[in-house]
Scaffold this motif. Structure first.
Motif, PDB file in Angstrom:
ATOM      1  N   UNK A 291       0.555  -1.589   0.242  1.00  0.00           N
ATOM      2  CA  UNK A 291       0.065   0.084   0.014  1.00  0.00           C
ATOM      3  C   UNK A 291       0.887   1.224   0.479  1.00  0.00           C
ATOM      4  N   UNK A 292       0.299   2.149  -1.024  1.00  0.00           N
ATOM      5  CA  UNK A 292       1.134   3.644  -1.181  1.00  0.00           C
ATOM      6  C   UNK A 292       0.320   4.068  -0.440  1.00  0.00           C
ATOM      7  N   UNK A 293       0.541   4.588   0.975  1.00  0.00           N
ATOM      8  CA  UNK A 293      -1.056   5.732   1.643  1.00  0.00           C
ATOM      9  C   UNK A 293      -0.175   7.061   1.726  1.00  0.00           C
ATOM     10  N   UNK A 451       8.237   2.985  -5.722  1.00  0.00           N
ATOM     11  CA  UNK A 451       6.601   3.085  -5.428  1.00  0.00           C
ATOM     12  C   UNK A 451       5.869   4.215  -5.630  1.00  0.00           C
ATOM     13  N   UNK A 452       6.276   5.430  -5.477  1.00  0.00           N
ATOM     14  CA  UNK A 452       5.859   6.618  -5.493  1.00  0.00           C
ATOM     15  C   UNK A 452       5.357   6.894  -7.410  1.00  0.00           C
ATOM     16  N   UNK A 453       6.144   6.130  -7.964  1.00  0.00           N
ATOM     17  CA  UNK A 453       6.279   6.357  -9.523  1.00  0.00           C
ATOM     18  C   UNK A 453       4.804   5.738  -9.706  1.00  0.00           C
ATOM     19  N   UNK A 454       5.388   4.033  -9.183  1.00  0.00           N
ATOM     20  CA  UNK A 454       3.759   3.177  -9.506  1.00  0.00           C
ATOM     21  C   UNK A 454       2.891   3.630  -9.206  1.00  0.00           C
ATOM     22  N   UNK A 456       1.809   6.609  -8.525  1.00  0.00           N
ATOM     23  CA  UNK A 456       1.121   8.023  -9.530  1.00  0.00           C
ATOM     24  C   UNK A 456       0.724   7.453 -11.375  1.00  0.00           C
ATOM     25  N   UNK A 457       1.464   6.812 -11.301  1.00  0.00           N
ATOM     26  CA  UNK A 457       1.006   6.056 -12.919  1.00  0.00           C
ATOM     27  C   UNK A 457      -0.009   5.028 -12.883  1.00  0.00           C
ATOM     28  N   UNK A 458      -0.142   4.783 -11.743  1.00  0.00           N
ATOM     29  CA  UNK A 458      -1.201   3.904 -11.907  1.00  0.00           C
ATOM     30  C   UNK A 458      -2.824   4.414 -11.371  1.00  0.00           C
ATOM     31  N   UNK A 459      -2.578   5.580 -10.648  1.00  0.00           N
ATOM     32  CA  UNK A 459      -3.882   6.630 -10.731  1.00  0.00           C
ATOM     33  C   UNK A 459      -4.258   7.214 -11.749  1.00  0.00           C
ATOM     34  N   UNK A 460      -3.460   7.835 -12.574  1.00  0.00           N
ATOM     35  CA  UNK A 460      -2.963   8.626 -13.643  1.00  0.00           C
ATOM     36  C   UNK A 460      -4.151   7.659 -14.931  1.00  0.00           C
ATOM     37  N   UNK A 461      -4.188   5.917 -14.914  1.00  0.00           N
ATOM     38  CA  UNK A 461      -4.586   5.469 -15.921  1.00  0.00           C
ATOM     39  C   UNK A 461      -5.443   4.706 -15.630  1.00  0.00           C
ATOM     40  N   UNK A 462      -5.547   4.452 -14.645  1.00  0.00           N
ATOM     41  CA  UNK A 462      -6.932   4.507 -14.123  1.00  0.00           C
ATOM     42  C   UNK A 462      -7.957   5.561 -14.190  1.00  0.00           C
ATOM     43  N   UNK A 557       0.826   7.737 -19.100  1.00  0.00           N
ATOM     44  CA  UNK A 557      -0.296   8.360 -18.579  1.00  0.00           C
ATOM     45  C   UNK A 557       0.334   8.594 -16.684  1.00  0.00           C
ATOM     46  N   UNK A 558       0.020   9.373 -16.272  1.00  0.00           N
ATOM     47  CA  UNK A 558       1.250   9.644 -15.555  1.00  0.00           C
ATOM     48  C   UNK A 558       0.525  11.026 -14.137  1.00  0.00           C
ATOM     49  N   UNK A 559       0.972  11.110 -12.980  1.00  0.00           N
ATOM     50  CA  UNK A 559      -0.118  12.088 -12.672  1.00  0.00           C
ATOM     51  C   UNK A 559       1.412  12.509 -11.381  1.00  0.00           C
TER      52      UNK A 559
END
Length: 709
Positions: A291-293, A451-454, A456-462, A557-559
């Motif tokens: 988990x990235x909290x 893990x921060x990159x992961x 950021x990337x997955x939130x943007x893709x979602x 995609x990235x955020x």
């Protein structure tokens, strides 16, 4: 009126006449009609209008469509643009319209325009072979009216000499507007008036920063120079102090509870604002839940509150050499929102189920509550990685293993690894630099980063995949364009001189060869020069609502989701993600694009302020070493000198061309070098040289070197 030189009054009249003709829907008007639309009734003034119409028709500004009737020629005689001041007080106007060419304006025709101002410029009829020249006729918007500088007070008046090199005029301050300032103090002054034809602007002292040369004064001066406030308004502090630290049972009930899951933070040793934590659990199926909290700042900072407006204005925390200027008051940044150990904290999380090869099996986004078990410094976490023992060693070692796999995948997909050196200072209690060192990035830093990159990337893709075309959801993305091929080509030619090859066939080939270069160059004398040049050849990353990719990371995609305590775009991302998880409709794209653009601007300002504080400390450090010899590498070349970065401490100063007495040297911009005109001796970017510290100007943050030949 003079026939060859237009007076400023004439230029203004030409503009007014042009405006009238432009609004006439292409209908030709005579001088009486033009005069009537300008409310001019005086016969002499009407004759002047006729004279101007005839003169400017001869110059090609207007055309005589019928006898005595005039139209605006289909040429732009006025442009809108920004002032880019030169060292001699003249300026180039950079047009808003990117297809227009820059216009040169001499110092006497700027008419009180300053660097960065948005202005309207009249363009003179171009003579063959000459560049576009013009005259400022209107200052549409001032870039700034506040300046930082040293005040000089005499018996009858005072002047502020601005630190800003682009501010050519001293600012006159009436003695009644000193507001307590004393001679030679550093102050912030606001321009209040600048009558036409008067050489110096008139201002009033609004802040006394303190005595020149004192650490606190100089750091505050840098903040003020770049437009960052020195304190929070009382209403913002009051609002922050009213927020309770206690978390209610109702709030916890609505969140996914991670308080029993192993969770920790890894941050710099001197950090106080912990905005990200990692939880780790081995699942029964052999997979891992990571988990990235992230601190749930958006829960506490509500839209349009005083806190929110202040955070929006600042847009970012600012990291100077000796201090952090937080985006949020300390009550939030170091207290309520900070993920301190052994305390329940509210978070927004990206939670991933990963297999042993770091493949994502499941992902979940939502609000959580955590209880951090341990606060690690990077050094402490690195010890665990290297010694394979210590607190939570099993979890950290497995996370590090997974991070290596994520990193490898990222680079195989075309991400670029830029490892530029980061300069740090050892300071005494008064902020005086005792030494300079280069910060080293090890596995503990990279573990957190991956893990921060992961996340950021997955939130943007979602969000990016939720809707397409007109149905797409408004979001804040972090965008990074492909490099300009001409800039990259110049860099490739330069890198080839050191034996490095850049393959420019495709984006992936470029990324791969840049990564090989970064590996090969590590630890070599040319590392920093080549890294900085490579970064300069890249586009700049910005915030935008446009669904675009991130070239440097090779992500579609990235955020920015992971640092809401110190970045306002992350706060916006949390709000938007929460809204869409609650099935709310898409937000207003125009409103968020304005906010994204503002955040990009403030991010650049913060970076400039940070660099200025580093330059000041470097100058302060070398002030104690005037006359000492150092080895260095040529890190930059300009038409007035070459920059040298010292090998031992990474301080950078300049050897001025006028001080090179053995020849007349000129800049060869294309080949990144300067060349002697008689002996053809060349000084190339990346060359090793020996220098002596010649002079230090603390107020200008400048270091001058002499070349030891």
């Amino acid at each position: 009126m003079a026939k060859n030189k237009s007076s400023h009054l004439e230029v203004v009249l030409i503009q007014l006449i042009s405006d009238v003709l432009e609004k006439s829907n292409n209908e030709a008007l005579n001088y009486k009609q033009v005069s009537a639309k300008l409310n001019i009734t005086d016969p002499d003034s009407r004759e002047t209008i006729l004279d101007i119409l005839k003169q400017q028709t001869q110059k090609g500004v207007f055309v005589e469509a019928q006898k005595g009737k005039f139209k605006l020629k289909d040429l732009k005689t006025f442009i809108i643009g920004k002032v880019d001041m030169t060292a001699d007080g003249a300026a180039f106007i950079i047009p808003d319209d990117e297809f227009e060419k820059d216009v040169f304006v001499s110092a006497r025709k700027l008419h009180n325009a300053l660097h960065g101002d948005k202005v309207k410029v009249y363009i003179y009829a171009k003579k063959s072979g000459r560049k576009n020249e013009g005259e400022v006729v209107e200052i549409i918007e001032r870039a700034k009216t506040d300046f930082i500088g040293v005040i000089k007070i005499s018996d009858r008046f005072a002047f502020v000499i601005a630190d800003d090199k682009k501010m050519m005029q001293d600012i006159f301050v009436p003695l009644s507007d000193l507001n307590g300032a004393k001679n030679r103090q550093k102050v912030q002054v606001k321009i209040t008036d600048w009558p036409e034809g008067v050489k110096n602007p008139i201002g009033t002292v609004i802040t006394i920063l303190g005595e020149q040369g004192e650490n606190n004064t100089e750091m505050n001066a840098i903040l003020a120079q770049y437009g960052f406030p020195l304190q929070f308004p009382p209403e913002v502090e009051k609002e922050a102090n009213a927020i309770p630290e206690q978390i209610t049972a109702d709030e916890i009930k609505d969140r996914r509870d991670f308080r029993e899951t192993v969770t920790f933070t890894i941050d710099p040793a001197d950090a106080k604002d912990f905005d990200d934590a990692i939880s780790f659990k081995k699942l029964d199926n052999g997979h891992y839940e990571v988990g990235v909290h992230i601190a749930d700042v958006a829960h506490y900072v509500t839209p349009n509150s005083a806190l929110d407006k202040e955070a929006y204005g600042r847009a970012t925390s600012v990291y100077l050499v000796d201090r952090v200027i937080p985006m949020l008051p300390e009550r939030l940044s170091n207290g309520v929102c900070s993920l301190r150990p052994h305390e329940d904290k509210l978070c927004f999380a990206a939670v991933f189920e990963l297999d042993n090869k770091a493949n994502i099996i499941n992902e979940w986004f939502g609000r959580t509550v955590i209880h951090s078990d341990r606060r690690f410094s990077y050094e402490e976490a690195q010890e665990v990685i290297e010694n394979k023992t210590g607190d939570f060693s099993e979890e950290i070692l497995k996370l590090n293993e997974l991070a290596y796999i994520l990193r490898d995948k990222k680079f195989k997909n075309g991400a670029i690894s830029f490892e530029s050196t980061e300069v740090k200072f050892k300071l005494d209690e008064d902020g005086k630099p005792l030494g300079v060192y280069v910060k080293e990035r090890k596995d503990a830093h990279k573990l957190i980063e991956d893990f921060m990159l992961l996340a950021n990337k997955k939130v943007a893709e979602f969000i990016a995949k939720k809707g397409k075309g007109k149905q797409k959801y408004t979001f804040i993305y972090r965008s990074h364009d492909s490099p300009n091929l001409e800039n990259l080509g110049n860099f490739a030619l330069f890198a080839a001189r050191f034996g490095y090859k850049i393959n420019m066939k495709s984006d992936k080939d470029i990324a791969k060869s840049l990564n090989y270069l970064m590996e090969d160059v590590e630890g070599k004398k040319e590392q920093n020069v080549l890294t900085q040049l490579a970064i300069r050849s890249m586009a700049k990353a910005v915030y935008t609502t446009k669904k675009t990719s991130h070239y440097g990371l090779a992500f579609d995609h990235y955020t920015h989701f992971t640092s809401p305590i110190r970045r306002y775009p992350d706060v916006m991302v949390h709000r938007l993600l929460a809204a869409y998880l609650n099935k709310e409709k898409s937000a207003d794209a125009e409103e968020y694009e304005i906010a994204a653009s503002h955040s990009s601007t403030m991010e650049k300002r913060a970076a400039d302020a940070e660099r200025a504080s580093i330059k000041y400390k470097q100058a302060e450090y070398l002030e104690e070493n005037i006359g000492n010899l150092y080895k260095g590498i040529i890190s930059g070349v300009t038409e007035w000198g070459m920059y040298v970065e010292l090998a031992d401490n990474k301080c950078e100063g300049m050897i001025r061309l006028r001080d090179l007495s053995d020849d007349f040297y000129v800049l060869d911009e294309k080949n990144y070098c300067i060349i002697g005109q008689r002996k053809k001796k060349t000084y190339q970017l990346g060359d090793e040289v020996q220098v002596k510290v010649k002079k230090v100007d603390l107020s200008k943050r400048q270091i001058d070197f002499s070349l030891i030949q």
